[in-house]
Design a protein around this motif. Structure first.
Motif, PDB file in Angstrom:
ATOM      1  N   HIS A 197       0.814  -1.206   0.000  1.00 47.76           N
ATOM      2  CA  HIS A 197       0.000   0.000   0.000  1.00 47.76           C
ATOM      3  C   HIS A 197       0.852   1.263   0.000  1.00 47.76           C
ATOM      4  O   HIS A 197       0.330   2.365   0.125  1.00 47.76           O
ATOM      5  N   GLY A 198       2.176   1.110  -0.136  1.00 50.90           N
ATOM      6  CA  GLY A 198       3.081   2.243  -0.077  1.00 50.90           C
ATOM      7  C   GLY A 198       3.530   2.729  -1.442  1.00 50.90           C
ATOM      8  O   GLY A 198       2.714   2.957  -2.335  1.00 50.90           O
ATOM      9  N   VAL A 199       4.847   2.821  -1.628  1.00 51.31           N
ATOM     10  CA  VAL A 199       5.361   3.537  -2.795  1.00 51.31           C
ATOM     11  C   VAL A 199       5.793   2.654  -3.961  1.00 51.31           C
ATOM     12  O   VAL A 199       5.797   3.107  -5.101  1.00 51.31           O
ATOM     13  N   HIS A 200       6.177   1.413  -3.710  1.00 51.61           N
ATOM     14  CA  HIS A 200       6.691   0.592  -4.800  1.00 51.61           C
ATOM     15  C   HIS A 200       5.727  -0.526  -5.159  1.00 51.61           C
ATOM     16  O   HIS A 200       5.035  -1.068  -4.300  1.00 51.61           O
ATOM     17  N   SER A 201       5.706  -0.862  -6.425  1.00 50.08           N
ATOM     18  CA  SER A 201       4.744  -1.824  -6.948  1.00 50.08           C
ATOM     19  C   SER A 201       5.068  -3.236  -6.470  1.00 50.08           C
ATOM     20  O   SER A 201       6.220  -3.555  -6.141  1.00 50.08           O
ATOM     21  N   PRO A 202       4.053  -4.108  -6.471  1.00 48.98           N
ATOM     22  CA  PRO A 202       4.317  -5.508  -6.126  1.00 48.98           C
ATOM     23  C   PRO A 202       5.393  -6.129  -7.017  1.00 48.98           C
ATOM     24  O   PRO A 202       6.187  -6.951  -6.546  1.00 48.98           O
ATOM     25  N   GLU A 203       5.431  -5.741  -8.280  1.00 45.85           N
ATOM     26  CA  GLU A 203       6.414  -6.310  -9.194  1.00 45.85           C
ATOM     27  C   GLU A 203       7.834  -5.963  -8.755  1.00 45.85           C
ATOM     28  O   GLU A 203       8.726  -6.832  -8.746  1.00 45.85           O
ATOM     29  N   ARG A 204       8.053  -4.716  -8.380  1.00 45.62           N
ATOM     30  CA  ARG A 204       9.387  -4.317  -7.923  1.00 45.62           C
ATOM     31  C   ARG A 204       9.733  -4.980  -6.603  1.00 45.62           C
ATOM     32  O   ARG A 204      10.865  -5.433  -6.389  1.00 45.62           O
ATOM     33  N   LEU A 205       8.776  -5.029  -5.695  1.00 44.34           N
ATOM     34  CA  LEU A 205       9.029  -5.635  -4.395  1.00 44.34           C
ATOM     35  C   LEU A 205       9.321  -7.128  -4.527  1.00 44.34           C
ATOM     36  O   LEU A 205      10.200  -7.662  -3.841  1.00 44.34           O
ATOM     37  N   ARG A 206       8.612  -7.792  -5.420  1.00 39.64           N
ATOM     38  CA  ARG A 206       8.792  -9.224  -5.604  1.00 39.64           C
ATOM     39  C   ARG A 206      10.210  -9.554  -6.063  1.00 39.64           C
ATOM     40  O   ARG A 206      10.753 -10.623  -5.727  1.00 39.64           O
ATOM     41  N   GLU A 207      10.822  -8.663  -6.815  1.00 36.56           N
ATOM     42  CA  GLU A 207      12.196  -8.888  -7.281  1.00 36.56           C
ATOM     43  C   GLU A 207      13.184  -9.017  -6.136  1.00 36.56           C
ATOM     44  O   GLU A 207      14.259  -9.599  -6.299  1.00 36.56           O
ATOM     45  N   GLU A 208      12.828  -8.462  -4.963  1.00 37.70           N
ATOM     46  CA  GLU A 208      13.716  -8.527  -3.800  1.00 37.70           C
ATOM     47  C   GLU A 208      13.492  -9.785  -2.968  1.00 37.70           C
ATOM     48  O   GLU A 208      14.138  -9.975  -1.934  1.00 37.70           O
ATOM     49  N   ALA A 209      12.587 -10.649  -3.392  1.00 38.82           N
ATOM     50  CA  ALA A 209      12.332 -11.949  -2.751  1.00 38.82           C
ATOM     51  C   ALA A 209      12.055 -11.835  -1.257  1.00 38.82           C
ATOM     52  O   ALA A 209      12.725 -12.480  -0.452  1.00 38.82           O
ATOM     53  N   PRO A 210      11.060 -11.029  -0.845  1.00 36.02           N
ATOM     54  CA  PRO A 210      10.698 -10.975   0.569  1.00 36.02           C
ATOM     55  C   PRO A 210      10.060 -12.288   1.025  1.00 36.02           C
ATOM     56  O   PRO A 210       9.680 -13.124   0.193  1.00 36.02           O
ATOM     57  N   LEU A 211       9.925 -12.455   2.336  1.00 33.32           N
ATOM     58  CA  LEU A 211       9.223 -13.627   2.856  1.00 33.32           C
ATOM     59  C   LEU A 211       7.806 -13.704   2.315  1.00 33.32           C
ATOM     60  O   LEU A 211       7.264 -14.787   2.104  1.00 33.32           O
ATOM     61  N   GLY A 212       7.195 -12.546   2.131  1.00 35.66           N
ATOM     62  CA  GLY A 212       5.851 -12.477   1.597  1.00 35.66           C
ATOM     63  C   GLY A 212       5.481 -11.047   1.304  1.00 35.66           C
ATOM     64  O   GLY A 212       6.196 -10.112   1.674  1.00 35.66           O
ATOM     65  N   MET A 213       4.365 -10.862   0.625  1.00 36.11           N
ATOM     66  CA  MET A 213       3.835  -9.532   0.330  1.00 36.11           C
ATOM     67  C   MET A 213       2.365  -9.523   0.683  1.00 36.11           C
ATOM     68  O   MET A 213       1.632 -10.451   0.341  1.00 36.11           O
ATOM     69  N   GLN A 214       1.950  -8.451   1.345  1.00 43.83           N
ATOM     70  CA  GLN A 214       0.552  -8.283   1.705  1.00 43.83           C
ATOM     71  C   GLN A 214       0.088  -6.898   1.262  1.00 43.83           C
ATOM     72  O   GLN A 214       0.872  -5.951   1.256  1.00 43.83           O
ATOM     73  N   PRO A 215      -1.193  -6.773   0.916  1.00 38.62           N
ATOM     74  CA  PRO A 215      -1.673  -5.482   0.423  1.00 38.62           C
ATOM     75  C   PRO A 215      -1.745  -4.408   1.496  1.00 38.62           C
ATOM     76  O   PRO A 215      -1.713  -3.219   1.178  1.00 38.62           O
ATOM     77  N   ASP A 216      -1.849  -4.818   2.768  1.00 34.28           N
ATOM     78  CA  ASP A 216      -1.994  -3.830   3.836  1.00 34.28           C
ATOM     79  C   ASP A 216      -1.651  -4.484   5.175  1.00 34.28           C
ATOM     80  O   ASP A 216      -1.373  -5.689   5.253  1.00 34.28           O
ATOM     81  N   LEU A 217      -1.690  -3.686   6.228  1.00 33.81           N
ATOM     82  CA  LEU A 217      -1.314  -4.172   7.555  1.00 33.81           C
ATOM     83  C   LEU A 217      -2.348  -5.115   8.142  1.00 33.81           C
ATOM     84  O   LEU A 217      -2.006  -6.032   8.906  1.00 33.81           O
ATOM     85  N   GLU A 218      -3.598  -4.922   7.798  1.00 32.69           N
ATOM     86  CA  GLU A 218      -4.633  -5.831   8.280  1.00 32.69           C
ATOM     87  C   GLU A 218      -4.424  -7.232   7.721  1.00 32.69           C
ATOM     88  O   GLU A 218      -4.565  -8.233   8.438  1.00 32.69           O
ATOM     89  N   SER A 219      -4.057  -7.312   6.452  1.00 34.91           N
ATOM     90  CA  SER A 219      -3.758  -8.611   5.850  1.00 34.91           C
ATOM     91  C   SER A 219      -2.501  -9.212   6.461  1.00 34.91           C
ATOM     92  O   SER A 219      -2.408 -10.436   6.652  1.00 34.91           O
ATOM     93  N   LEU A 220      -1.530  -8.368   6.766  1.00 40.17           N
ATOM     94  CA  LEU A 220      -0.316  -8.860   7.401  1.00 40.17           C
ATOM     95  C   LEU A 220      -0.629  -9.465   8.763  1.00 40.17           C
ATOM     96  O   LEU A 220      -0.101 -10.525   9.119  1.00 40.17           O
ATOM     97  N   LEU A 221      -1.482  -8.825   9.525  1.00 43.03           N
ATOM     98  CA  LEU A 221      -1.880  -9.378  10.819  1.00 43.03           C
ATOM     99  C   LEU A 221      -2.550 -10.737  10.636  1.00 43.03           C
ATOM    100  O   LEU A 221      -2.289 -11.677  11.406  1.00 43.03           O
ATOM    101  N   ASP A 222      -3.393 -10.870   9.633  1.00 39.53           N
ATOM    102  CA  ASP A 222      -4.032 -12.156   9.369  1.00 39.53           C
ATOM    103  C   ASP A 222      -2.991 -13.239   9.098  1.00 39.53           C
ATOM    104  O   ASP A 222      -3.129 -14.388   9.549  1.00 39.53           O
TER     105      ASP A 222
END
Length: 232
Positions: A197-222
């Protein structure tokens, strides 16, 4: 072997480090507004929104040098000072509310004795102002800012808050919305999670191989809740 969101019970999660702008606080519109105003005030070319959102997450000096590669030190100082004056005091700049779900996520983590910290490219003055305005100052055991440490993706500020909290990297997680957050975490050896929900697109973030990606903090809590159920 994949790294789990929650470490094994014998090495339980002890620290979650958050970026601030674009992760906990919906401030990118204000940042863009003030970057464009600063450029106009000092007579520099005004960059478009896409270019400005791209550099959010860097320290101000590093961001200015990215936007204006030929800039000298005097230009960088003038731009940074003009930008900060706008961000900290302009009454016509966009508001900066917390994203939905901040309190619930922090409450859930604290209820499990997880320490909280912030590693942000904001200035110390800017972060302290935001912490006071949101009432969150007491929630974080350690904070690090862009004027106290080298700019992300250098790992210095993340290493600083881990040291202050007394937590080793295997028991820490980083949450951010920019590639610079994820790169900083990788350089520090800390697993990271991205919110989109911030500044960089899911495509760019995915290139950094995070543990996961969530659309917002509520989803992250889930996801945290689900990970906890799976470890029970």
């Amino acid at each position: 072997m994949n790294t789990p969101l929650l470490p094994p019970a014998e090495n339980a999660l002890r620290l979650v480090v958050f970026d601030w702008d674009g992760t906990l606080m919906d401030s990118p519109r204000r940042i863009v507004h003030c970057l464009q105003r600063a450029a106009g005030q000092i007579g520099a070319p005004v960059r478009d929104e896409a270019a400005l959102r791209n550099i959010i997450g860097l320290g101000v000096d590093a961001a200015v040098r990215e936007l204006y590669p030929q800039a000298d030190d005097a230009f960088v100082r003038q731009f940074a000072e003009t930008y900060r004056e706008c961000y900290l005091g302009a009454e016509d700049a966009p508001e900066t509310p917390l994203f939905p779900g901040v309190a619930l996520l922090l409450d859930w983590l604290e209820a499990r004795d997880v320490l909280l910290a912030v590693a942000t490219s904001k200035s110390r003055r800017g972060l302290d102002q935001a912490l006071e305005a949101t009432g969150l100052a007491s929630r974080f055991v350690a904070t690090a800012t862009g004027d106290e440490h080298p700019s992300k993706p250098n790992p210095a500020m993340l290493e600083h808050v881990m040291n202050r909290a007394g937590v080793e990297r295997a028991r820490a997680r980083m949450v951010g919305d920019s590639v610079y957050d994820l790169q900083m975490a990788r350089h520090a050896g800390v697993p990271a999670v991205a919110v989109t929900h911030g500044v960089h697109s899911p495509e760019r973030l995915r290139e950094e191989a995070p543990l996961g990606m969530q659309p917002d903090l509520e989803s992250l809590l889930d996801v945290f809740r689900q990970a906890e159920r799976e470890t029970e």
